[in-house]
Design a protein around this motif. Structure first.
Motif, PDB file in Angstrom:
ATOM      1  N   TYR A 176     -23.560  42.984   0.246  1.00 17.06           N
ATOM      2  CA  TYR A 176     -22.947  41.571  -0.105  1.00 17.06           C
ATOM      3  C   TYR A 176     -22.895  41.335  -1.695  1.00 17.06           C
ATOM      4  O   TYR A 176     -21.898  40.922  -2.153  1.00 17.06           O
ATOM      5  N   ALA A 177     -23.845  41.843  -2.400  1.00 20.01           N
ATOM      6  CA  ALA A 177     -23.661  41.808  -3.994  1.00 20.01           C
ATOM      7  C   ALA A 177     -22.638  42.400  -4.375  1.00 20.01           C
ATOM      8  O   ALA A 177     -21.703  42.147  -5.308  1.00 20.01           O
ATOM      9  N   GLY A 178     -22.200  43.687  -3.659  1.00 21.71           N
ATOM     10  CA  GLY A 178     -20.987  44.434  -4.082  1.00 21.71           C
ATOM     11  C   GLY A 178     -19.591  43.819  -3.948  1.00 21.71           C
ATOM     12  O   GLY A 178     -18.829  43.485  -4.679  1.00 21.71           O
ATOM     13  N   LEU A 180     -19.368  40.535  -3.639  1.00 20.82           N
ATOM     14  CA  LEU A 180     -19.142  39.365  -4.709  1.00 20.82           C
ATOM     15  C   LEU A 180     -18.804  40.061  -5.817  1.00 20.82           C
ATOM     16  O   LEU A 180     -17.657  39.258  -6.716  1.00 20.82           O
ATOM     17  N   ALA A 181     -19.135  41.106  -6.269  1.00 23.12           N
ATOM     18  CA  ALA A 181     -18.610  41.649  -7.681  1.00 23.12           C
ATOM     19  C   ALA A 181     -17.206  41.988  -7.598  1.00 23.12           C
ATOM     20  O   ALA A 181     -16.500  41.799  -8.242  1.00 23.12           O
ATOM     21  N   ARG A 182     -16.733  42.842  -6.246  1.00 22.20           N
ATOM     22  CA  ARG A 182     -15.389  43.124  -6.011  1.00 22.20           C
ATOM     23  C   ARG A 182     -14.467  41.633  -5.784  1.00 22.20           C
ATOM     24  O   ARG A 182     -13.304  41.589  -6.577  1.00 22.20           O
ATOM     25  N   GLN A 183     -15.163  40.558  -5.333  1.00 23.98           N
ATOM     26  CA  GLN A 183     -14.351  39.564  -5.064  1.00 23.98           C
ATOM     27  C   GLN A 183     -14.146  38.884  -6.526  1.00 23.98           C
ATOM     28  O   GLN A 183     -13.244  38.051  -6.819  1.00 23.98           O
ATOM     29  N   SER A 184     -15.136  39.089  -7.304  1.00 25.10           N
ATOM     30  CA  SER A 184     -14.991  38.517  -8.689  1.00 25.10           C
ATOM     31  C   SER A 184     -14.338  39.151  -9.693  1.00 25.10           C
ATOM     32  O   SER A 184     -14.158  39.024 -10.957  1.00 25.10           O
ATOM     33  N   LYS A 185     -13.670  40.306  -9.184  1.00 21.99           N
ATOM     34  CA  LYS A 185     -12.872  41.432 -10.012  1.00 21.99           C
ATOM     35  C   LYS A 185     -13.498  41.964 -11.115  1.00 21.99           C
ATOM     36  O   LYS A 185     -13.116  42.081 -12.144  1.00 21.99           O
ATOM     37  N   ALA A 186     -14.851  42.222 -11.003  1.00 20.02           N
ATOM     38  CA  ALA A 186     -15.685  42.841 -11.896  1.00 20.02           C
ATOM     39  C   ALA A 186     -15.769  44.500 -11.310  1.00 20.02           C
ATOM     40  O   ALA A 186     -15.429  44.797 -10.150  1.00 20.02           O
ATOM     41  N   ALA A 188     -17.485  47.078  -9.688  1.00 13.14           N
ATOM     42  CA  ALA A 188     -18.734  46.989  -8.684  1.00 13.14           C
ATOM     43  C   ALA A 188     -19.465  48.336  -9.025  1.00 13.14           C
ATOM     44  O   ALA A 188     -20.707  48.167  -8.772  1.00 13.14           O
ATOM     45  N   GLU A 189     -19.087  49.183  -9.672  1.00  8.21           N
ATOM     46  CA  GLU A 189     -20.018  50.468 -10.017  1.00  8.21           C
ATOM     47  C   GLU A 189     -21.138  50.092 -11.011  1.00  8.21           C
ATOM     48  O   GLU A 189     -21.757  50.912 -11.156  1.00  8.21           O
ATOM     49  N   GLN A 190     -20.771  49.036 -11.773  1.00 10.21           N
ATOM     50  CA  GLN A 190     -21.754  48.489 -12.683  1.00 10.21           C
ATOM     51  C   GLN A 190     -22.836  47.453 -12.434  1.00 10.21           C
ATOM     52  O   GLN A 190     -23.520  47.062 -13.065  1.00 10.21           O
ATOM     53  N   LEU A 191     -22.814  47.542 -10.944  1.00 11.97           N
ATOM     54  CA  LEU A 191     -23.663  46.385 -10.331  1.00 11.97           C
ATOM     55  C   LEU A 191     -25.191  46.870 -10.731  1.00 11.97           C
ATOM     56  O   LEU A 191     -25.511  47.768 -10.389  1.00 11.97           O
ATOM     57  N   GLN A 192     -25.842  45.829 -11.053  1.00 10.46           N
ATOM     58  CA  GLN A 192     -27.408  46.020 -11.273  1.00 10.46           C
ATOM     59  C   GLN A 192     -28.155  45.466 -10.198  1.00 10.46           C
ATOM     60  O   GLN A 192     -28.568  44.301 -10.298  1.00 10.46           O
ATOM     61  N   SER A 323     -19.886  51.308   1.428  1.00  9.88           N
ATOM     62  CA  SER A 323     -20.552  52.337   0.373  1.00  9.88           C
ATOM     63  C   SER A 323     -19.601  52.927  -0.460  1.00  9.88           C
ATOM     64  O   SER A 323     -19.756  53.082  -1.620  1.00  9.88           O
ATOM     65  N   TYR A 324     -18.351  53.318   0.227  1.00  6.33           N
ATOM     66  CA  TYR A 324     -17.583  54.187  -0.378  1.00  6.33           C
ATOM     67  C   TYR A 324     -16.742  53.148  -1.237  1.00  6.33           C
ATOM     68  O   TYR A 324     -16.537  53.501  -2.563  1.00  6.33           O
ATOM     69  N   LEU A 325     -16.230  52.168  -0.811  1.00  5.09           N
ATOM     70  CA  LEU A 325     -15.246  51.294  -1.558  1.00  5.09           C
ATOM     71  C   LEU A 325     -16.164  50.633  -2.440  1.00  5.09           C
ATOM     72  O   LEU A 325     -15.466  50.414  -3.464  1.00  5.09           O
ATOM     73  N   LEU A 326     -17.250  50.205  -2.466  1.00  3.59           N
ATOM     74  CA  LEU A 326     -18.069  49.552  -3.513  1.00  3.59           C
ATOM     75  C   LEU A 326     -18.746  50.583  -4.231  1.00  3.59           C
ATOM     76  O   LEU A 326     -19.419  50.063  -5.292  1.00  3.59           O
ATOM     77  N   ARG A 327     -18.677  51.897  -3.958  1.00  8.01           N
ATOM     78  CA  ARG A 327     -19.559  52.717  -4.974  1.00  8.01           C
ATOM     79  C   ARG A 327     -20.880  52.486  -5.175  1.00  8.01           C
ATOM     80  O   ARG A 327     -21.597  52.541  -6.102  1.00  8.01           O
ATOM     81  N   LEU A 328     -21.468  51.847  -3.828  1.00  4.54           N
ATOM     82  CA  LEU A 328     -22.746  51.890  -3.909  1.00  4.54           C
ATOM     83  C   LEU A 328     -23.685  53.055  -4.254  1.00  4.54           C
ATOM     84  O   LEU A 328     -23.227  54.045  -3.952  1.00  4.54           O
ATOM     85  N   LYS A 329     -24.753  52.758  -4.942  1.00  3.68           N
ATOM     86  CA  LYS A 329     -25.669  53.843  -5.217  1.00  3.68           C
ATOM     87  C   LYS A 329     -27.021  53.544  -4.711  1.00  3.68           C
ATOM     88  O   LYS A 329     -27.543  52.250  -4.897  1.00  3.68           O
ATOM     89  N   SER A 330     -27.825  54.325  -4.401  1.00  3.17           N
ATOM     90  CA  SER A 330     -29.174  54.304  -3.969  1.00  3.17           C
ATOM     91  C   SER A 330     -30.374  54.200  -4.982  1.00  3.17           C
ATOM     92  O   SER A 330     -29.823  54.592  -6.225  1.00  3.17           O
TER      93      SER A 330
END
Length: 330
Positions: A176-178, A180-186, A188-192, A323-330
């Motif tokens: 969900y955090a990802g 939100l980042a995507r909706q904000s046009k940020a 998402a790979e930089q998500l902290q 996970s692919y679209l948002l480039r989520l990382k563990s």
């Protein structure tokens, strides 16, 4: 690497909309108690005490005892990696135990997808989906982020500087955090994203200003919100819930639900699995369980059998896609 077919995600959204009414329909109560399960049952909760899985597992156990299905419940909390540690330990130690259950849900499915271990969910068998609920996005009361619009701006301006706390990596909070980042046009790979093993840990990180934003279930944030220690920015539902406006109604089209289910060992005979399922259904019609749903701000979302298996396949595919679209990382 999986290919992100947009049509698959849209199909899932249509499917969820079509089945929403079914999820809200109470399942039929059983007239007579099913066969007793024995004097003792073990419920393994693959998370730290205090979170949603812990609440679900203990509420289910209490309902089983109060309805006379067993005399004693042993609760075993095994936190770590969004339920992966608990799943692994459960499979190793209780995969053939006829008197054990495992609590899990979307968080576990997401964590498995993030770690490319989705196949490990086949090491257990799903008995029933029990509940669904929604996520609350919250900030400390004195935060300059006053609403979703301000959150979107903060994400666009400097996403790496915005620490967001939630449940384990790859889980529903992380996804969900990802979103939100995507909706904000940020980017998402930089998500902290700062993962925690339980909702109470997320709350404490917020209260101690270790992070700027927190994502968790309403039940984990409720007391702090009511005490005026946190401010809710919105809820992840389509419409307002808990007296909180939805993120969607405030201009951020990010909707996501959480769910929790109960599993048992893959090696159990069909007869024993059926006995466990009958007991769970009976317990889920007891007053103590219904009261726990109200207290934890969860909704009954009963599903079993083939429908549940198909649901899990859709959820697993969605978690892999997200996970692919948002480039989520563990």
């Amino acid at each position: 690497m999986i290919t992100p077919p947009a049509s698959r995600f849209l199909t899932r959204r249509r499917w969820l909309a079509h089945s929403a009414a079914l999820l809200a329909t109470p399942f039929a109560a059983m007239a007579n108690p099913p066969q007793r399960l024995g004097t003792q049952l073990r419920i393994v909760i693959p998370a730290n005490p205090g979170g949603g899985w812990d609440q679900t597992g203990r509420a289910l156990g209490a309902a089983m005892i109060s309805s006379g299905l067993t005399d004693r419940i042993l609760y075993e909390n095994i936190g770590g990696k969004g339920g992966i540690v608990g799943l692994t330990e459960y499979t190793k130690r209780y995969g053939s135990d006829p008197n054990s259950l495992l609590i899990g849900g979307m968080v576990m499915v997401g964590a498995l997808a993030l770690n490319k271990k989705s196949a490990e969910l086949h090491q257990v068998q799903a008995l029933a989906r029990l509940t669904s609920d929604y996520l609350v996005v919250a900030v400390p009361l004195d935060s300059p982020i006053a609403n979703p619009k301000a959150l979107a701006k903060a994400m666009r301006d400097n996403l790496p500087a915005l620490a967001i706390a939630g449940g384990s990596a790859g889980g529903v909070d992380h996804m969900y955090a990802g979103m939100l980042a995507r909706q904000s046009k940020a980017n998402a790979e930089q998500l902290q994203y700062k993962p925690f093993a339980g909702g109470n840990d997320v709350l404490q990180a917020l209260l101690h200003k270790q992070v700027q934003v927190g994502i968790s279930g309403y039940s984990e944030f409720r007391d702090a919100l009511q005490a005026g220690k946190l401010r809710a920015l919105g809820v992840s539902s389509r419409r307002a819930m808990f007296g909180i406006a939805s993120m969607r109604d405030q201009g951020m089209d990010a909707e996501m639900s959480n769910w929790r289910a109960v599993f048992t060992g893959r090696n159990l005979p069909a007869e024993r699995a059926g006995q466990l399922l009958a007991a769970i259904e009976y317990a889920s019609n007891q007053d103590s369980w219904k009261q726990a749903l109200l207290s934890n701000n969860s909704s009954a979302s009963w599903q079993t059998g083939k429908a549940l298996q198909e649901f899990l396949e859709v959820e697993t595919s969605t978690a892999q896609l997200m996970s692919y679209l948002l480039r989520l990382k563990s």
